[in-house]
Enzyme design. Sequence first.
Site, PDB file in Angstrom:
ATOM      1  N   GLU A  33      12.533  16.519   3.095  1.00  0.00           N
ATOM      2  CA  GLU A  33      11.082  16.747   3.124  1.00  0.00           C
ATOM      3  C   GLU A  33      10.451  16.060   4.329  1.00  0.00           C
ATOM      4  O   GLU A  33       9.684  16.668   5.092  1.00  0.00           O
ATOM      5  CB  GLU A  33      10.433  16.193   1.844  1.00  0.00           C
ATOM      6  CG  GLU A  33      10.764  16.956   0.582  1.00  0.00           C
ATOM      7  CD  GLU A  33      11.992  16.415  -0.144  1.00  0.00           C
ATOM      8  OE1 GLU A  33      12.857  15.781   0.503  1.00  0.00           O
ATOM      9  OE2 GLU A  33      12.081  16.638  -1.365  1.00  0.00           O
TER      10      GLU A  33
ATOM     11  N   GLY B 170      13.273   1.929  -2.310  1.00  0.00           N
ATOM     12  CA  GLY B 170      12.178   2.822  -1.892  1.00  0.00           C
ATOM     13  C   GLY B 170      10.934   2.657  -2.746  1.00  0.00           C
ATOM     14  O   GLY B 170       9.816   2.520  -2.241  1.00  0.00           O
ATOM     15  N   ARG B 171      11.115   2.632  -4.073  1.00  0.00           N
ATOM     16  CA  ARG B 171       9.947   2.583  -4.962  1.00  0.00           C
ATOM     17  C   ARG B 171       9.317   1.206  -5.048  1.00  0.00           C
ATOM     18  O   ARG B 171       8.322   1.020  -5.738  1.00  0.00           O
ATOM     19  CB  ARG B 171      10.318   3.126  -6.343  1.00  0.00           C
ATOM     20  CG  ARG B 171      11.544   2.508  -6.970  1.00  0.00           C
ATOM     21  CD  ARG B 171      12.004   3.315  -8.183  1.00  0.00           C
ATOM     22  NE  ARG B 171      13.259   2.830  -8.743  1.00  0.00           N
ATOM     23  CZ  ARG B 171      14.461   3.191  -8.329  1.00  0.00           C
ATOM     24  NH1 ARG B 171      14.581   4.040  -7.322  1.00  0.00           N
ATOM     25  NH2 ARG B 171      15.556   2.723  -8.894  1.00  0.00           N
TER      26      ARG B 171
ATOM     27  N   GLU C 251      12.108   6.314 -12.346  1.00  0.00           N
ATOM     28  CA  GLU C 251      13.279   6.369 -11.473  1.00  0.00           C
ATOM     29  C   GLU C 251      14.155   5.131 -11.718  1.00  0.00           C
ATOM     30  O   GLU C 251      15.367   5.176 -11.534  1.00  0.00           O
ATOM     31  CB  GLU C 251      12.849   6.472  -9.994  1.00  0.00           C
ATOM     32  CG  GLU C 251      13.943   6.992  -9.081  1.00  0.00           C
ATOM     33  CD  GLU C 251      13.441   7.410  -7.700  1.00  0.00           C
ATOM     34  OE1 GLU C 251      13.154   8.606  -7.496  1.00  0.00           O
ATOM     35  OE2 GLU C 251      13.332   6.538  -6.817  1.00  0.00           O
TER      36      GLU C 251
ATOM     37  N   LYS D 140      19.147  17.941  -5.377  1.00  0.00           N
ATOM     38  CA  LYS D 140      18.929  17.882  -3.925  1.00  0.00           C
ATOM     39  C   LYS D 140      20.077  18.584  -3.190  1.00  0.00           C
ATOM     40  O   LYS D 140      19.869  19.378  -2.284  1.00  0.00           O
ATOM     41  CB  LYS D 140      18.912  16.389  -3.541  1.00  0.00           C
ATOM     42  CG  LYS D 140      17.960  16.013  -2.456  1.00  0.00           C
ATOM     43  CD  LYS D 140      17.549  14.554  -2.573  1.00  0.00           C
ATOM     44  CE  LYS D 140      18.319  13.563  -1.788  1.00  0.00           C
ATOM     45  NZ  LYS D 140      17.797  12.203  -1.834  1.00  0.00           N
TER      46      LYS D 140
HETATM   47  O1  F6P Z   1      13.608  10.346  -4.796  1.00  0.00           O
HETATM   48  C1  F6P Z   1      14.697   9.663  -4.298  1.00  0.00           C
HETATM   49  C2  F6P Z   1      14.354   8.719  -3.175  1.00  0.00           C
HETATM   50  O2  F6P Z   1      15.533   8.158  -2.706  1.00  0.00           O
HETATM   51  C3  F6P Z   1      13.370   7.635  -3.582  1.00  0.00           C
HETATM   52  O3  F6P Z   1      13.952   6.576  -4.247  1.00  0.00           O
HETATM   53  C4  F6P Z   1      12.801   7.287  -2.267  1.00  0.00           C
HETATM   54  O4  F6P Z   1      11.640   6.545  -2.424  1.00  0.00           O
HETATM   55  C5  F6P Z   1      12.588   8.655  -1.672  1.00  0.00           C
HETATM   56  O5  F6P Z   1      13.709   9.392  -2.104  1.00  0.00           O
HETATM   57  C6  F6P Z   1      12.417   8.727  -0.175  1.00  0.00           C
HETATM   58  O6  F6P Z   1      13.532   8.250   0.519  1.00  0.00           O
HETATM   59  P1  F6P Z   1      13.458   7.875   2.043  1.00  0.00           P
HETATM   60  O7  F6P Z   1      12.468   6.777   2.217  1.00  0.00           O
HETATM   61  O8  F6P Z   1      14.839   7.466   2.422  1.00  0.00           O
HETATM   62  O9  F6P Z   1      13.007   9.110   2.819  1.00  0.00           O
END
Ligand code: F6P
Length: 546
Positions: free
Chosen positions: A215, A269-270, A355, A514
């Site tokens: 994305e 990430g979270r 998550e 994914k």
């Molecule tokens: O949804 C999965 C995930 O790995 C989250 O834990 C993370 O916050 C998000 O995708 C974005 O990941 P990245 O910062 O690596 O683009």
Amino acid sequence: MALKATNPTNTNAWSRLQSHFSDIKDIHLKELFKNNPKRAEELTVLWDDFYVDYSKNRITNKTLSLLIELANELNLDDAISKYFEGDIINKTEGRAVLHTALRAPKDAEIFVGSEDVIPGVFEVKAKIKTFTDSVVNGLHKGYSGKQITDIVNIGIGGSDLGPAMVVDSLQYYKNHLETHFVSNVDGDHYQEVIKNLNPETTLFVIVSKTFTTQETLSNANSIRDWFLQTMPKQAVANHFVAVSTNINSVKEFGIDEENIFPMKDWVGGRFSLWSAVGLSISLALGYDNFEKLLSGANKMDEHFKSTTFDKNIPVITALLTIWYNNFFNAESEAIIPYTQYLNQFATYLQQGIMESNGKRIDRNGNAVDYQTGTLIWGEPGTNSQHAFFQLIHQGTKLIPTDFIGFVDSLHGNKDHHDKLMSNYFAQTEALMNGKTEREVLEELHASNLSDEVINMLLPFKIFEGNKPTTSILIQKLTPESLGKLIAMYEHKIFVQGIIWNIFSYDQFGVELGKKLAKTILEELNSGSNTVNHDSSTQNLIDFYNK
Ligand code: F6P
């Protein structure tokens, strides 16, 4: 040493909780208040500018002490030390979990292996500060010499939800920079965001811990193409910066090393808004406010680390979840902030909580035979009262609810704030007390209705009450108090994971779909299948393709 890995249902405390549950499950909250006049004081924690009243929960002092026994039997104390000291508690990814280090003071020493991570944290913070100041003060200019007016954060999941929620929640403290967030791979999302932007005055912050996320890379590429339609290639340096652990891939994208804000793999990430992922927060609110957010979180860290469990806000709130989830079989929890500013708070916590604790394999690698992660949902009050509160009051499900309120409003309209807060107080009282048959009858008789109509209406107008709520009343919404509130939920997540004997810091569950999407995308592009889909999926793809 690894975290203790015990099935919580095999502990002594669990058995005792089970028999205690049979004793008290049908007792009405009204009775609990009647039995103990000191209940409200005893089941309240006053800490800093937080007033946390959990007395309207279906517990007694004994429940709390048994839940604390459970935490003790499962070595929660030891787990907390390991968490803060940088042990590899994210075992399945082989990492420490150190978002707390990002808000620790400069003289702290926190080691990952043999490296003290604190100097590196402060180096990145200094870089964030210098860059923020130069953009906010207009020294960092766009390629054509104009000042930056707009910031676009490009990221998803933890690289979007945290910064987006904090910027929105603290918009009262914002500076002149307009801040936008692009996350969805849906092309309409980024196009709606950029359609009114001037590339000459816009700064793009690409945020991706891995810099591999479909994305984010798709949005970053499309936005860079749009940018290059009117700007020369050399302009990218003034208008694109990135936050990532993956420095090489960022450089390949065309961003200079000096415009990369690094982060470490021990930041999940979270839980990353405290790291360079918070760059958009710092830009939107100014670095000082970002620092206040961090210092609020650090205060909650200290509270969590050093307070006995019976007065420890994250511990108590986590134990309450266990109580409802595993004994009352409640499936979800609602989070209702009585401030429009926290509009995105529940959405943000959905990632943090679900998550993390949406896991079915325990720390020994076995399938659990008890419930884990709860469903999280919510919207600000009073709007939510006019949407889904009917179900909380009179539905068939038990939904423990957090009510988050503030003593002071930010713009100071007392008339509105009193109306807002009277609803905040009234809802928890109504959810607890309900309305008895006698009360309903009295009310109906007073309205001069016939006996026939009264008898018909009676059952519909009764509220059984006994709906549990926790009131979190904070003095004022500030960067510091928001930092404390977010950290409170982060530690609540941690405690839940420890008790449920699961690994809270991986997220393998997001991988399967994914990967399959990648295969299907290749098929859509090439027009031919590489895997056999089930007939439902195939028909849907065919319908899309025709
Ligand atoms: O949804 C999965 C995930 O790995 C989250 O834990 C993370 O916050 C998000 O995708 C974005 O990941 P990245 O910062 O690596 O683009």
